[in-house]
Design a protein around this motif. Structure first.
Motif, PDB file in Angstrom:
ATOM      1  N   MET A   1      26.331-130.047 -85.419  1.00 37.96           N
ATOM      2  CA  MET A   1      25.518-130.901 -86.126  1.00 37.96           C
ATOM      3  C   MET A   1      25.066-130.182 -87.518  1.00 37.96           C
ATOM      4  O   MET A   1      24.790-128.879 -87.407  1.00 37.96           O
ATOM      5  N   LEU A   3      22.590-129.499 -90.359  1.00 39.63           N
ATOM      6  CA  LEU A   3      21.275-129.677 -90.899  1.00 39.63           C
ATOM      7  C   LEU A   3      21.155-129.359 -92.159  1.00 39.63           C
ATOM      8  O   LEU A   3      21.259-128.532 -92.846  1.00 39.63           O
ATOM      9  N   LYS A 148      22.301-116.801 -85.376  1.00 41.63           N
ATOM     10  CA  LYS A 148      21.822-118.158 -84.679  1.00 41.63           C
ATOM     11  C   LYS A 148      20.314-118.168 -84.088  1.00 41.63           C
ATOM     12  O   LYS A 148      19.708-117.342 -84.217  1.00 41.63           O
ATOM     13  N   SER A 161      22.314-120.663 -92.144  1.00 41.96           N
ATOM     14  CA  SER A 161      24.023-120.304 -91.641  1.00 41.96           C
ATOM     15  C   SER A 161      24.530-119.340 -92.509  1.00 41.96           C
ATOM     16  O   SER A 161      24.403-119.330 -93.603  1.00 41.96           O
ATOM     17  N   TYR A 191      31.043-123.541 -88.237  1.00 41.68           N
ATOM     18  CA  TYR A 191      30.643-124.775 -87.375  1.00 41.68           C
ATOM     19  C   TYR A 191      31.299-124.632 -85.971  1.00 41.68           C
ATOM     20  O   TYR A 191      30.576-124.834 -84.987  1.00 41.68           O
ATOM     21  N   SER A 195      28.490-124.191 -83.459  1.00 43.43           N
ATOM     22  CA  SER A 195      28.140-125.656 -82.958  1.00 43.43           C
ATOM     23  C   SER A 195      27.160-126.432 -83.967  1.00 43.43           C
ATOM     24  O   SER A 195      26.627-127.466 -83.616  1.00 43.43           O
ATOM     25  N   TYR A 196      26.826-125.688 -84.735  1.00 40.07           N
ATOM     26  CA  TYR A 196      25.977-126.355 -85.846  1.00 40.07           C
ATOM     27  C   TYR A 196      26.075-125.516 -87.245  1.00 40.07           C
ATOM     28  O   TYR A 196      26.581-124.372 -87.226  1.00 40.07           O
ATOM     29  N   ASN A 198      23.304-124.863 -90.810  1.00 42.49           N
ATOM     30  CA  ASN A 198      21.885-124.897 -91.464  1.00 42.49           C
ATOM     31  C   ASN A 198      21.945-124.544 -92.626  1.00 42.49           C
ATOM     32  O   ASN A 198      22.023-123.271 -93.114  1.00 42.49           O
ATOM     33  N   TYR A 245      32.014-134.284 -88.245  1.00 38.44           N
ATOM     34  CA  TYR A 245      30.829-133.512 -87.937  1.00 38.44           C
ATOM     35  C   TYR A 245      29.769-134.609 -88.139  1.00 38.44           C
ATOM     36  O   TYR A 245      29.503-135.432 -89.060  1.00 38.44           O
ATOM     37  N   THR A 250      16.497-131.590 -89.037  1.00 37.68           N
ATOM     38  CA  THR A 250      16.386-130.184 -88.402  1.00 37.68           C
ATOM     39  C   THR A 250      15.353-130.481 -87.193  1.00 37.68           C
ATOM     40  O   THR A 250      15.682-129.686 -86.166  1.00 37.68           O
ATOM     41  N   PHE A 253      16.914-131.453 -83.999  1.00 31.75           N
ATOM     42  CA  PHE A 253      17.951-130.499 -83.487  1.00 31.75           C
ATOM     43  C   PHE A 253      17.020-129.710 -82.828  1.00 31.75           C
ATOM     44  O   PHE A 253      17.055-129.066 -81.478  1.00 31.75           O
TER      45      PHE A 253
END
Length: 262
Positions: A1, A3, A148, A161, A191, A195-196, A198, A245, A250, A253
């Protein structure tokens, strides 16, 4: 995801470069940019998170109303952008909740500066996104911090991120300066690893900042601002959607992670 988030504030960044800007103009620039962002979110069908200072919200309640009405998340960016006290954590959350009649779960410190995590917990926040886990001269020295999401003082920490290994920051300045091909490549590897993603921006970036006599910004801040920045974000969103994607708020999540902890 992915964000996607935007920090809505009094546009005080020119002060860092020795420039002055009337408060009404600070609000106007942030408001114009926020409406541009909301239009783009509506066009692309994306829901995002808007971290807002209480000071801005008090002066522009109609913007806050639009954010909530269109299904985005409202989070706190403190009371003022240029000064902070621990009491601002609770007072900003309460004011935003009263204005918008929605719960405010998240917090982001102005300029991604350090903040006492126990005070975040005591103020009633469920998650905090105030960490940029990289090293930038004169701004961040967080290379040893978790890259993370992690827990601290019973609050979920969701850092901005950065790429694996080298920890290249995938934040607003990167979107102004990197070629889009490199930016997409870094996004892709980050990603797939995490897996996400930000990532955060500011509404004032959607204004033409290439006015050194007015704002005093160096070229790495003003490059690809205004309409060019709108096009870059649109291109990024459409590329990510083609990759399959998903985009999300947020708070949603964070809620999934919090529920999984119980």
């Amino acid at each position: 995801m992915i964000l996607l988030s935007f920090d809505i504030e009094e546009f005080d960044m020119p002060f860092e470069y020795g420039k002055k800007l009337a408060f009404d103009e600070q609000l106007s620039i942030s408001t114009t940019g926020t409406n541009t962002v909301l239009d783009l979110m509506q066009e692309t069908g994306i829901k995002a998170t808007f971290y807002c200072t209480a000071n801005y919200a008090q002066h522009k309640p109609e913007v806050i109303a639009r954010i909530v009405k269109e299904g985005h998340e409202l989070a706190s960016h403190g009371y003022y952008h240029s000064k902070f006290e621990n009491s601002d954590l609770l007072s900003s959350r309460k004011l935003l909740e009263e204005l918008a009649d929605v719960p405010v779960k998240g917090y982001r410190m102005a300029r991604m500066q350090p903040v006492d995590q126990l005070e975040i917990h005591l103020a009633g926040y469920k998650y905090n996104s105030s960490l940029n886990p990289t090293w930038l001269p004169g701004r961040y020295n967080n290379f040893k911090s978790p890259r993370k999401w992690f827990w601290e003082e019973d609050v979920l920490q969701i850092p901005a991120s950065v790429s694996p290994n080298l920890r290249f920051p995938l934040f607003w300045l990167s979107f102004h300066n990197l070629p889009m091909g490199i930016l997409k490549w870094l996004t892709d590897i980050t990603y797939r690893k995490d897996s996400y993603l930000n990532v955060y921006f500011h509404p004032w970036e959607f204004t033409d900042l290439n006015q050194p006599e007015k704002y005093g910004f160096p070229s790495y801040v003003s490059r690809n601002s205004g309409d060019a920045f709108t096009e870059r974000i649109r291109e990024f969103i459409n590329w990510a959607k083609r990759k399959g994607y998903q985009f999300g708020r947020t708070g949603d999540f964070a809620s999934e992670i919090i529920q999984g902890r119980r």
